[in-house]
Write an enzyme that holds these catalytic residues in place. Sequence first.
Site, short mmCIF file in Angstrom:
data_model
loop_
_atom_site.label_atom_id
_atom_site.label_comp_id
_atom_site.label_asym_id
_atom_site.label_seq_id
_atom_site.Cartn_x
_atom_site.Cartn_y
_atom_site.Cartn_z
N ASP A 124 21.93 52.44 49.92
CA ASP A 124 22.17 51.00 50.01
C ASP A 124 21.22 50.26 50.51
O ASP A 124 19.94 50.51 49.97
CB ASP A 124 23.43 50.77 50.77
CG ASP A 124 24.09 49.34 50.73
OD1 ASP A 124 24.62 48.88 49.86
OD2 ASP A 124 24.05 48.63 51.90
N TYR A 168 31.41 38.81 47.96
CA TYR A 168 31.36 39.12 49.35
C TYR A 168 30.10 38.98 50.03
O TYR A 168 30.06 38.56 50.95
CB TYR A 168 31.79 40.79 49.46
CG TYR A 168 30.66 41.64 49.03
CD1 TYR A 168 29.73 42.26 50.00
CD2 TYR A 168 30.47 41.86 47.86
CE1 TYR A 168 28.69 43.09 49.76
CE2 TYR A 168 29.40 42.84 47.46
CZ TYR A 168 28.63 43.43 48.61
OH TYR A 168 27.62 44.46 48.14
N TYR A 251 22.58 41.10 55.09
CA TYR A 251 23.14 39.89 54.18
C TYR A 251 22.67 38.65 54.31
O TYR A 251 22.26 37.95 53.67
CB TYR A 251 24.60 39.68 54.33
CG TYR A 251 25.37 40.94 54.00
CD1 TYR A 251 25.62 41.49 52.73
CD2 TYR A 251 25.72 42.03 55.03
CE1 TYR A 251 25.99 42.75 52.47
CE2 TYR A 251 26.28 43.22 54.66
CZ TYR A 251 26.46 43.46 53.51
OH TYR A 251 27.28 44.85 52.89
N HIS A 313 30.17 54.16 45.29
CA HIS A 313 28.67 53.50 45.99
C HIS A 313 28.45 54.53 47.25
O HIS A 313 27.29 54.67 47.62
CB HIS A 313 29.11 52.11 46.45
CG HIS A 313 27.99 51.69 47.15
ND1 HIS A 313 26.76 51.24 46.42
CD2 HIS A 313 27.72 51.11 48.37
CE1 HIS A 313 26.00 50.66 47.22
NE2 HIS A 313 26.56 50.53 48.46
#
Length: 336
Positions: A124, A168, A251, A313
């Site tokens: 990720d 998201y 993020y 994922h």
Amino acid sequence: MNPLKPQTKTLKHTPKVCLKKMDQIKHTYVHVNGLKLHVAEIGSDSLPVVIFLHGFPEIWYTWRHQMIAVANAGFRAIAPDYRGYGLSDIPAEPEKASFTDLVKDTASILDSLAISKVFVIGKDFGSMVGYTFALFFPERVAGIATLGMPFMPPGSFEDSLALPEGFYMRRWQEVGRAEADFARFDAKTIVRNVYILFSKSEIPIANENQEIMDLVDPSTPLPSWFTEDDLAVYGDLYQKSGFQTPLQVPYRSLADTSAYPKQGLKVEAPALLIMGEEDYLFKFPGMEGYLKSGEVKKYVPNLEIVYLPKGCHFVHEQFPDQVNQLILGYLNGNKN
């Protein structure tokens, strides 16, 4: 109790010996860049070394299957918790944490352990940390393998802004929105919900008057490969760390390109990308074309891509034996 705020407590759960040699994983701390960072480690002190870099909502424990496999094959495996994650210290100002911090921490951890060269394995956004490390320290990288995310050049996530407001990542970039959403639940429930959402093949997108956590029905079971014991480990560690640093990195730091070198965005080291065919990342605008057209190889010319059928994922936890076989084949094929 607000899971967004760090708690001082003794962890109720420690990883159980649910895997052979799990109890042989050592847990140490290194003092670098003003913080005490946790490092899990297994294997001999001799080279070659493999460093595992986790994603979100993960911690070092996400690599439990891979660490044991590479140690059994004669490698030394180390897996740190990033600053603000797991058992590592939380920075004084988590809202200012950056990808640059994580890259510097990675270099400092290796220096502290007297490790001059490594194989980097990232999952990720850990792939972004790993690839940026490889750009700045090419002489220290024997090779790089990533799961669930390829090399992403600066500005890559701008296309995702075309997704609806309830996407998201857009919601979690909005200061206060995620905090209010997460504060309704304990840390364990938040991790449970994210694992369920990210295991699906569709991008998590909420309606206008819905929050991301509301996308998961409370009765939805965990994925079959992720146990309640696993969740207990994650839940306790996120209860300790809170979610403020994880919301900031990755993020709220995705638009910051300062972590990248000003020029020379090319990684020449041998590279491997493992993607589950049902990974929701394929639904990101332009992602499938970027991978399957070969454009990614402009940045990583020595890249091999492997797609695992039915993989999600979290393919390294879902199909650990297959992923371990791929990683070991890659490591053995590229070690000196």
